[in-house]
Design a protein around this motif. Sequence first.
Motif, PDB file in Angstrom:
ATOM      1  N   LEU A  45     -10.223  37.033 -13.391  1.00 10.39           N
ATOM      2  CA  LEU A  45      -8.984  37.347 -14.104  1.00 10.39           C
ATOM      3  C   LEU A  45      -8.673  36.288 -15.162  1.00 10.39           C
ATOM      4  CD1 LEU A  45      -6.716  38.593 -11.173  1.00 10.39           C
ATOM      5  CD2 LEU A  45      -7.726  39.978 -12.991  1.00 10.39           C
ATOM      6  N   ALA A  46      -8.897  35.023 -14.803  1.00  5.94           N
ATOM      7  CA  ALA A  46      -8.635  33.946 -15.757  1.00  5.94           C
ATOM      8  C   ALA A  46      -9.590  34.033 -16.947  1.00  5.94           C
ATOM      9  CB  ALA A  46      -8.762  32.589 -15.076  1.00  5.94           C
ATOM     10  N   GLU A  47     -10.839  34.330 -16.663  1.00  6.80           N
ATOM     11  CA  GLU A  47     -11.821  34.441 -17.745  1.00  6.80           C
ATOM     12  C   GLU A  47     -11.466  35.577 -18.700  1.00  6.80           C
ATOM     13  OE1 GLU A  47     -16.419  35.635 -17.858  1.00  6.80           O
ATOM     14  OE2 GLU A  47     -15.981  33.847 -16.661  1.00  6.80           O
ATOM     15  N   GLY A  48     -10.935  36.651 -18.161  1.00  2.79           N
ATOM     16  CA  GLY A  48     -10.542  37.798 -18.981  1.00  2.79           C
ATOM     17  C   GLY A  48      -9.137  37.692 -19.530  1.00  2.79           C
ATOM     18  N   VAL A  49      -8.480  36.553 -19.344  1.00  3.43           N
ATOM     19  CA  VAL A  49      -7.119  36.303 -19.807  1.00  3.43           C
ATOM     20  C   VAL A  49      -6.177  37.416 -19.336  1.00  3.43           C
ATOM     21  CG1 VAL A  49      -5.734  35.533 -21.771  1.00  3.43           C
ATOM     22  CG2 VAL A  49      -8.195  35.244 -21.843  1.00  3.43           C
ATOM     23  N   HIS A  50      -6.290  37.770 -18.096  1.00  3.26           N
ATOM     24  CA  HIS A  50      -5.458  38.810 -17.486  1.00  3.26           C
ATOM     25  C   HIS A  50      -4.073  38.242 -17.182  1.00  3.26           C
ATOM     26  CE1 HIS A  50      -4.082  41.794 -14.555  1.00  3.26           C
ATOM     27  NE2 HIS A  50      -4.982  42.602 -15.091  1.00  3.26           N
ATOM     28  N   ALA A  51      -3.064  39.072 -17.258  1.00  2.00           N
ATOM     29  CA  ALA A  51      -1.679  38.635 -17.022  1.00  2.00           C
ATOM     30  C   ALA A  51      -1.469  38.116 -15.601  1.00  2.00           C
ATOM     31  CB  ALA A  51      -0.719  39.790 -17.299  1.00  2.00           C
ATOM     32  N   ASP A  52      -2.240  38.595 -14.642  1.00  2.00           N
ATOM     33  CA  ASP A  52      -2.080  38.176 -13.248  1.00  2.00           C
ATOM     34  C   ASP A  52      -2.970  36.996 -12.871  1.00  2.00           C
ATOM     35  OD1 ASP A  52      -0.151  40.090 -12.749  1.00  2.00           O
ATOM     36  OD2 ASP A  52      -1.589  41.579 -12.028  1.00  2.00           O
ATOM     37  N   ALA A  53      -3.625  36.370 -13.819  1.00  2.73           N
ATOM     38  CA  ALA A  53      -4.544  35.267 -13.513  1.00  2.73           C
ATOM     39  C   ALA A  53      -3.830  34.106 -12.822  1.00  2.73           C
ATOM     40  CB  ALA A  53      -5.238  34.795 -14.785  1.00  2.73           C
ATOM     41  N   GLU A  54      -2.656  33.724 -13.334  1.00  4.35           N
ATOM     42  CA  GLU A  54      -1.919  32.611 -12.729  1.00  4.35           C
ATOM     43  C   GLU A  54      -1.498  32.949 -11.301  1.00  4.35           C
ATOM     44  OE1 GLU A  54       1.990  29.768 -13.386  1.00  4.35           O
ATOM     45  OE2 GLU A  54       1.705  31.483 -14.706  1.00  4.35           O
ATOM     46  N   LEU A  55      -1.027  34.170 -11.117  1.00  2.44           N
ATOM     47  CA  LEU A  55      -0.630  34.624  -9.782  1.00  2.44           C
ATOM     48  C   LEU A  55      -1.793  34.531  -8.807  1.00  2.44           C
ATOM     49  CD1 LEU A  55       1.131  36.246  -7.703  1.00  2.44           C
ATOM     50  CD2 LEU A  55       0.133  38.270  -8.747  1.00  2.44           C
ATOM     51  N   TRP A  56      -2.936  35.094  -9.191  1.00  2.00           N
ATOM     52  CA  TRP A  56      -4.110  35.076  -8.315  1.00  2.00           C
ATOM     53  C   TRP A  56      -4.592  33.656  -8.067  1.00  2.00           C
ATOM     54  CZ3 TRP A  56      -7.163  38.326  -5.456  1.00  2.00           C
ATOM     55  CH2 TRP A  56      -6.743  39.652  -5.418  1.00  2.00           C
ATOM     56  N   GLY A  57      -4.560  32.822  -9.097  1.00  2.00           N
ATOM     57  CA  GLY A  57      -4.994  31.441  -8.933  1.00  2.00           C
ATOM     58  C   GLY A  57      -4.119  30.689  -7.945  1.00  2.00           C
ATOM     59  N   ALA A  58      -2.811  30.819  -8.094  1.00  2.00           N
ATOM     60  CA  ALA A  58      -1.881  30.122  -7.201  1.00  2.00           C
ATOM     61  C   ALA A  58      -1.976  30.647  -5.774  1.00  2.00           C
ATOM     62  CB  ALA A  58      -0.446  30.282  -7.721  1.00  2.00           C
ATOM     63  N   ALA A  59      -1.968  31.962  -5.630  1.00  2.00           N
ATOM     64  CA  ALA A  59      -2.023  32.555  -4.294  1.00  2.00           C
ATOM     65  C   ALA A  59      -3.334  32.236  -3.599  1.00  2.00           C
ATOM     66  CB  ALA A  59      -1.825  34.069  -4.387  1.00  2.00           C
ATOM     67  N   THR A  60      -4.426  32.286  -4.339  1.00  2.00           N
ATOM     68  CA  THR A  60      -5.733  32.021  -3.748  1.00  2.00           C
ATOM     69  C   THR A  60      -5.876  30.561  -3.344  1.00  2.00           C
ATOM     70  OG1 THR A  60      -6.721  33.812  -5.009  1.00  2.00           O
ATOM     71  CG2 THR A  60      -8.210  32.168  -4.144  1.00  2.00           C
ATOM     72  N   LYS A  61      -5.355  29.656  -4.168  1.00  2.00           N
ATOM     73  CA  LYS A  61      -5.421  28.235  -3.812  1.00  2.00           C
ATOM     74  C   LYS A  61      -4.615  27.970  -2.548  1.00  2.00           C
ATOM     75  CE  LYS A  61      -4.875  23.576  -5.577  1.00  2.00           C
ATOM     76  NZ  LYS A  61      -4.526  22.735  -6.718  1.00  2.00           N
ATOM     77  N   ALA A  62      -3.403  28.503  -2.471  1.00  4.13           N
ATOM     78  CA  ALA A  62      -2.571  28.316  -1.281  1.00  4.13           C
ATOM     79  C   ALA A  62      -3.248  28.916  -0.052  1.00  4.13           C
ATOM     80  CB  ALA A  62      -1.196  28.936  -1.493  1.00  4.13           C
ATOM     81  N   HIS A  63      -3.798  30.120  -0.195  1.00  2.00           N
ATOM     82  CA  HIS A  63      -4.485  30.772   0.918  1.00  2.00           C
ATOM     83  C   HIS A  63      -5.714  29.972   1.348  1.00  2.00           C
ATOM     84  CE1 HIS A  63      -6.266  33.789   3.468  1.00  2.00           C
ATOM     85  NE2 HIS A  63      -7.338  33.827   2.701  1.00  2.00           N
ATOM     86  N   GLY A  64      -6.451  29.475   0.385  1.00  2.27           N
ATOM     87  CA  GLY A  64      -7.643  28.689   0.707  1.00  2.27           C
ATOM     88  C   GLY A  64      -7.309  27.421   1.468  1.00  2.27           C
ATOM     89  N   ILE A  65      -6.248  26.739   1.043  1.00  2.00           N
ATOM     90  CA  ILE A  65      -5.825  25.517   1.724  1.00  2.00           C
ATOM     91  C   ILE A  65      -5.361  25.843   3.141  1.00  2.00           C
ATOM     92  CG2 ILE A  65      -4.109  23.653   1.750  1.00  2.00           C
ATOM     93  CD1 ILE A  65      -4.195  23.840  -1.371  1.00  2.00           C
ATOM     94  N   ASP A  66      -4.550  26.887   3.279  1.00  2.00           N
ATOM     95  CA  ASP A  66      -4.100  27.296   4.615  1.00  2.00           C
ATOM     96  C   ASP A  66      -5.276  27.655   5.515  1.00  2.00           C
ATOM     97  OD1 ASP A  66      -1.370  26.948   4.444  1.00  2.00           O
ATOM     98  OD2 ASP A  66      -0.972  29.007   3.827  1.00  2.00           O
ATOM     99  N   THR A  67      -6.216  28.417   4.983  1.00  2.00           N
ATOM    100  CA  THR A  67      -7.373  28.850   5.755  1.00  2.00           C
ATOM    101  C   THR A  67      -8.207  27.661   6.202  1.00  2.00           C
ATOM    102  OG1 THR A  67      -7.440  30.979   4.617  1.00  2.00           O
ATOM    103  CG2 THR A  67      -9.455  30.274   5.698  1.00  2.00           C
ATOM    104  N   ALA A  68      -8.495  26.770   5.280  1.00  2.00           N
ATOM    105  CA  ALA A  68      -9.294  25.600   5.621  1.00  2.00           C
ATOM    106  C   ALA A  68      -8.571  24.710   6.634  1.00  2.00           C
ATOM    107  CB  ALA A  68      -9.627  24.809   4.362  1.00  2.00           C
ATOM    108  N   ASN A  69      -7.262  24.543   6.470  1.00  2.00           N
ATOM    109  CA  ASN A  69      -6.486  23.734   7.412  1.00  2.00           C
ATOM    110  C   ASN A  69      -6.506  24.348   8.806  1.00  2.00           C
ATOM    111  OD1 ASN A  69      -4.644  21.487   7.938  1.00  2.00           O
ATOM    112  ND2 ASN A  69      -3.122  23.078   8.256  1.00  2.00           N
ATOM    113  N   PHE A  70      -6.288  25.649   8.879  1.00  2.00           N
ATOM    114  CA  PHE A  70      -6.310  26.336  10.168  1.00  2.00           C
ATOM    115  C   PHE A  70      -7.700  26.263  10.800  1.00  2.00           C
ATOM    116  CE2 PHE A  70      -6.982  30.169  12.721  1.00  2.00           C
ATOM    117  CZ  PHE A  70      -5.969  30.021  13.652  1.00  2.00           C
ATOM    118  N   ALA A  71      -8.717  26.474   9.981  1.00  2.00           N
ATOM    119  CA  ALA A  71     -10.097  26.473  10.487  1.00  2.00           C
ATOM    120  C   ALA A  71     -10.463  25.114  11.073  1.00  2.00           C
ATOM    121  CB  ALA A  71     -11.070  26.850   9.385  1.00  2.00           C
ATOM    122  N   THR A  72     -10.139  24.042  10.374  1.00  2.00           N
ATOM    123  CA  THR A  72     -10.502  22.724  10.897  1.00  2.00           C
ATOM    124  C   THR A  72      -9.704  22.383  12.151  1.00  2.00           C
ATOM    125  OG1 THR A  72      -8.974  21.629   9.367  1.00  2.00           O
ATOM    126  CG2 THR A  72     -11.289  21.758   8.707  1.00  2.00           C
ATOM    127  N   ALA A  73      -8.459  22.818  12.216  1.00  2.00           N
ATOM    128  CA  ALA A  73      -7.663  22.568  13.424  1.00  2.00           C
ATOM    129  C   ALA A  73      -8.258  23.301  14.622  1.00  2.00           C
ATOM    130  CB  ALA A  73      -6.216  22.998  13.202  1.00  2.00           C
TER     131      ALA A  73
END
Length: 134
Positions: A45-73
């Motif tokens: 989405l970011a590469e294609g300059v899509h309007a939802d790129a920021e949304l997906w980037g923020a949500a995915t980063k938060a989800h990734g951090i949560d997932t990794a934190n939960f997984a390591t715990a």
Amino acid sequence: MSARLSERIATGDLRRLRDSALITLGCTHVQLATALLGAVMAGQLAEGVHADAELWGAATKAHGIDTANFATAELALLLGASGFRADCQTAKTRRDLSGLLYADGIHDSLYRTAGKQHSTTKDGTNAVRRREIN
């Protein structure tokens, strides 16, 4: 992680992996894979300059951090006492991820950015305006 568990089985520290451990490993694998797929989608989405790129980037980063934190715990529990020793890489990763959850409010701001999608609308010209939430 799985290499460490395999090593413990080989040395006789563990007789076998319990079903709950296998379920945790499988669930963690799927969660990390979906987080990576979300990151790929955000990148596209970011590469294609899509309007939802920021949304997906923020949500995915938060989800990734949560997932990794939960997984390591969860996976630290599978290692037993060694998973909580200061010199264990899993324990170090847990500390780093825990700090990242709250450092400078990054975690909350990522979810806040993703949540803004639900409080705005686009008019016919694609201009974003606030939606009244009562």
